[in-house]
Design a protein around this motif. Structure first.
Motif, PDB file in Angstrom:
ATOM      1  N   GLU A 104       0.523  -1.106   0.037  1.00 55.11           N
ATOM      2  CA  GLU A 104       0.042   0.180   0.140  1.00 55.11           C
ATOM      3  C   GLU A 104       1.152   1.204  -0.394  1.00 55.11           C
ATOM      4  O   GLU A 104       2.265   1.173   0.411  1.00 55.11           O
ATOM      5  CB  GLU A 104      -1.112   0.262   0.915  1.00 55.11           C
ATOM      6  CG  GLU A 104      -1.921  -1.211   1.564  1.00 55.11           C
ATOM      7  CD  GLU A 104      -2.676  -0.750   2.572  1.00 55.11           C
ATOM      8  OE1 GLU A 104      -3.454  -0.207   2.567  1.00 55.11           O
ATOM      9  OE2 GLU A 104      -3.072  -2.035   3.311  1.00 55.11           O
ATOM     10  N   SER A 134       0.144   7.085   3.447  1.00 47.53           N
ATOM     11  CA  SER A 134      -0.433   7.694   3.848  1.00 47.53           C
ATOM     12  C   SER A 134      -0.175   8.947   4.116  1.00 47.53           C
ATOM     13  O   SER A 134       1.136   9.206   4.328  1.00 47.53           O
ATOM     14  CB  SER A 134      -1.614   7.457   5.430  1.00 47.53           C
ATOM     15  OG  SER A 134      -1.744   7.993   6.162  1.00 47.53           O
ATOM     16  N   THR A 155      -8.751   7.968  12.188  1.00 44.84           N
ATOM     17  CA  THR A 155      -7.442   7.651  12.339  1.00 44.84           C
ATOM     18  C   THR A 155      -6.617   8.822  12.184  1.00 44.84           C
ATOM     19  O   THR A 155      -6.652   9.563  10.868  1.00 44.84           O
ATOM     20  CB  THR A 155      -7.334   6.083  12.385  1.00 44.84           C
ATOM     21  OG1 THR A 155      -7.454   5.866  11.162  1.00 44.84           O
ATOM     22  CG2 THR A 155      -8.341   5.305  12.728  1.00 44.84           C
ATOM     23  N   SER A 169      -4.132   7.826   9.956  1.00 43.90           N
ATOM     24  CA  SER A 169      -4.061   8.114   9.063  1.00 43.90           C
ATOM     25  C   SER A 169      -5.062   8.479   8.230  1.00 43.90           C
ATOM     26  O   SER A 169      -4.978   8.548   6.885  1.00 43.90           O
ATOM     27  CB  SER A 169      -3.836   6.678   8.573  1.00 43.90           C
ATOM     28  OG  SER A 169      -5.364   5.151   8.972  1.00 43.90           O
ATOM     29  N   GLU A 211      -8.846   7.807   8.188  1.00 44.23           N
ATOM     30  CA  GLU A 211      -9.687   6.606   7.867  1.00 44.23           C
ATOM     31  C   GLU A 211     -10.809   6.464   9.349  1.00 44.23           C
ATOM     32  O   GLU A 211      -9.335   6.161  10.095  1.00 44.23           O
ATOM     33  CB  GLU A 211      -8.856   4.897   7.908  1.00 44.23           C
ATOM     34  CG  GLU A 211      -7.646   5.057   6.277  1.00 44.23           C
ATOM     35  CD  GLU A 211      -7.208   3.636   6.574  1.00 44.23           C
ATOM     36  OE1 GLU A 211      -6.270   3.105   6.034  1.00 44.23           O
ATOM     37  OE2 GLU A 211      -7.432   3.441   7.371  1.00 44.23           O
ATOM     38  N   TYR A 255     -11.745   5.092  12.529  1.00 47.59           N
ATOM     39  CA  TYR A 255     -11.258   3.720  13.320  1.00 47.59           C
ATOM     40  C   TYR A 255     -12.369   1.982  12.818  1.00 47.59           C
ATOM     41  O   TYR A 255     -13.964   3.144  14.025  1.00 47.59           O
ATOM     42  CB  TYR A 255     -11.090   4.542  14.522  1.00 47.59           C
ATOM     43  CG  TYR A 255     -11.305   3.155  15.814  1.00 47.59           C
ATOM     44  CD1 TYR A 255     -10.272   2.280  16.252  1.00 47.59           C
ATOM     45  CD2 TYR A 255     -11.443   3.023  17.049  1.00 47.59           C
ATOM     46  CE1 TYR A 255      -9.596   0.738  16.512  1.00 47.59           C
ATOM     47  CE2 TYR A 255     -11.729   2.111  17.214  1.00 47.59           C
ATOM     48  CZ  TYR A 255     -11.113   0.919  17.783  1.00 47.59           C
ATOM     49  OH  TYR A 255     -10.180  -0.023  18.552  1.00 47.59           O
ATOM     50  N   THR A 313      -6.566  -4.149  13.472  1.00 48.89           N
ATOM     51  CA  THR A 313      -6.151  -2.470  13.376  1.00 48.89           C
ATOM     52  C   THR A 313      -5.351  -2.198  14.084  1.00 48.89           C
ATOM     53  O   THR A 313      -5.561  -3.340  15.449  1.00 48.89           O
ATOM     54  CB  THR A 313      -6.718  -1.299  12.729  1.00 48.89           C
ATOM     55  OG1 THR A 313      -7.898  -1.286  13.600  1.00 48.89           O
ATOM     56  CG2 THR A 313      -7.405  -1.862  11.371  1.00 48.89           C
ATOM     57  N   LEU A 316       2.523   4.672   8.251  1.00 48.16           N
ATOM     58  CA  LEU A 316       1.589   4.170   8.186  1.00 48.16           C
ATOM     59  C   LEU A 316       0.758   3.912   6.800  1.00 48.16           C
ATOM     60  O   LEU A 316       1.382   5.234   6.277  1.00 48.16           O
ATOM     61  CB  LEU A 316       0.317   5.261   8.806  1.00 48.16           C
ATOM     62  CG  LEU A 316       0.432   5.283  10.645  1.00 48.16           C
ATOM     63  CD1 LEU A 316      -0.603   6.303  11.451  1.00 48.16           C
ATOM     64  CD2 LEU A 316       0.163   3.764  10.903  1.00 48.16           C
ATOM     65  N   PRO A 317       0.187   3.197   5.849  1.00 54.17           N
ATOM     66  CA  PRO A 317       0.544   1.855   7.032  1.00 54.17           C
ATOM     67  C   PRO A 317       1.607   0.690   7.163  1.00 54.17           C
ATOM     68  O   PRO A 317       2.218   0.451   6.990  1.00 54.17           O
ATOM     69  CB  PRO A 317      -0.818   1.258   6.290  1.00 54.17           C
ATOM     70  CG  PRO A 317      -0.488   1.105   4.807  1.00 54.17           C
ATOM     71  CD  PRO A 317      -0.058   2.592   5.478  1.00 54.17           C
ATOM     72  N   ARG A 342      -3.432  -4.541  11.446  1.00 59.50           N
ATOM     73  CA  ARG A 342      -2.676  -3.359   9.823  1.00 59.50           C
ATOM     74  C   ARG A 342      -2.479  -2.124  11.038  1.00 59.50           C
ATOM     75  O   ARG A 342      -3.387  -1.613  11.700  1.00 59.50           O
ATOM     76  CB  ARG A 342      -4.095  -3.315   8.804  1.00 59.50           C
ATOM     77  CG  ARG A 342      -3.208  -2.146   7.553  1.00 59.50           C
ATOM     78  CD  ARG A 342      -4.044  -1.961   6.849  1.00 59.50           C
ATOM     79  NE  ARG A 342      -4.532  -0.602   5.985  1.00 59.50           N
ATOM     80  CZ  ARG A 342      -4.664   0.208   6.317  1.00 59.50           C
ATOM     81  NH1 ARG A 342      -6.144   0.519   7.161  1.00 59.50           N
ATOM     82  NH2 ARG A 342      -4.807   1.529   4.762  1.00 59.50           N
ATOM     83  N   ASN A 367      -2.476   1.873  11.141  1.00 58.50           N
ATOM     84  CA  ASN A 367      -3.164   1.796  10.639  1.00 58.50           C
ATOM     85  C   ASN A 367      -3.874   3.920  11.439  1.00 58.50           C
ATOM     86  O   ASN A 367      -3.974   4.862  11.234  1.00 58.50           O
ATOM     87  CB  ASN A 367      -4.463   2.711   9.944  1.00 58.50           C
ATOM     88  CG  ASN A 367      -6.366   2.425  10.771  1.00 58.50           C
ATOM     89  OD1 ASN A 367      -5.478   1.866  12.189  1.00 58.50           O
ATOM     90  ND2 ASN A 367      -6.761   2.313  10.697  1.00 58.50           N
ATOM     91  N   ASP A 368      -3.217   3.959  12.663  1.00 57.11           N
ATOM     92  CA  ASP A 368      -3.136   5.063  13.852  1.00 57.11           C
ATOM     93  C   ASP A 368      -2.220   5.112  14.620  1.00 57.11           C
ATOM     94  O   ASP A 368      -0.964   4.124  14.615  1.00 57.11           O
ATOM     95  CB  ASP A 368      -4.552   4.270  14.816  1.00 57.11           C
ATOM     96  CG  ASP A 368      -5.199   5.877  15.248  1.00 57.11           C
ATOM     97  OD1 ASP A 368      -4.866   6.790  14.896  1.00 57.11           O
ATOM     98  OD2 ASP A 368      -6.088   5.775  16.079  1.00 57.11           O
TER      99      ASP A 368
END
Length: 268
Positions: free
Chosen positions: A52, A55, A97, A99, A101, A103, A109, A117-118, A135, A137-138
């Motif tokens: 990916e 972020s 979050t 990133s 996204e 939560y 996650t 991130l990620p 994953r 992401n925060d």
């Protein structure tokens, strides 16, 4: 290029503000922060690692939360650490979050202070051997004695949700390494021992001085452990082994009240 500097400064400022807003309260565990464990399926699938892009908002070079500055790692390659995991649930469910996204407490996650991130990680509960691929992401948890905040579902799968915290190992993984490893089998693990390492010295005399200082402040179970680093003898001053995470938190608070710094949790 000069015209871009104010825009870049604004972008970094917004990213840092988002990080602080998303993770500033994480890590202070409220065991009522989520539904009962019976609402989560017993067979919870891992996150599936895939490549990916980074972020846009979650990876400033550094950011500050609660007066402390954190530096984001350039790469997760080879990353591994051991420490205390906590979890977060309904109080943050649906919030943005770091990133960008929302939560989802039911997704696999996690939040980490410095990993890019990620990043995908394999988390192992050192007390029961269970594992999960998550994953990250925060950002968080912003608590001195925590290394990772798990989603409610991840904490449930690892057997940590009910207690609120657990002793874990966190390893960064890539899609390739995840495929090479295949399905993870919970490994048999010896019962982990928990210590707070207050200092490490090349001189035993300095280690003895620190030990005496700690004992003079009525800190119990202080010992000096001989070891080596880069081929040289080193003397580590540790408190423990400690009974549980709560005991470790109490020692952290006590050392902080004495104005000491540089101490850290160690799991053997």
């Amino acid at each position: 290029m000069k015209k871009n500097k104010p825009v870049r400064a604004l972008f970094v400022s917004m990213a840092a503000a988002l990080i602080a807003a998303c993770g500033g309260q994480q890590g202070l565990v409220d065991q009522n922060d989520g539904p009962g464990v019976d609402t989560v399926p017993a067979d919870i699938p891992d996150a599936i690692p895939h490549w990916e892009p980074r972020s846009m908002y979650g990876n400033p070079k550094s950011y500050r939360v609660n007066g402390k500055r954190y530096k984001t790692l350039d790469s997760a390659e080879g990353f591994m650490e051991r420490g205390v995991a906590s979890w977060y649930g309904t109080k943050f469910h649906g919030q943005r979050t770091s990133s960008g996204e929302p939560y989802d407490m039911y997704a696999m996650t996690a939040a980490h202070k410095t990993l890019p991130l990620p990043t995908y990680v394999r988390v192992t509960n050192l007390e029961n051997g269970s594992t999960a691929v998550l994953r990250v992401n925060d950002r968080g948890p912003f608590h001195d004695n925590r290394i990772i905040d798990l989603s409610y579902t991840a904490a449930t799968k690892l057997g940590i949700a009910q207690n609120g915290t657990g002793l874990v190992e966190v390893r960064a993984i890539t899609p390739d390494s995840a495929r090479d490893a295949g399905a993870a089998v919970p490994p048999p693990t010896p019962a982990p021992e928990l210590f707070i390492q207050v200092g490490a010295f090349s001189s035993r005399g300095n280690a003895e001085t620190l030990k005496s200082t700690l004992e003079g402040h009525e800190i119990a179970d202080v010992a000096i452990y001989d070891g080596s680093s880069n081929g040289s003898v080193i003397y580590r001053v540790r408190v423990g082994p400690l009974e549980d995470v709560e005991s470790a938190d109490n020692v952290y608070d006590r050392l902080g009240s004495l104005g000491l710094g540089g101490y850290r949790l160690v799991i053997d």
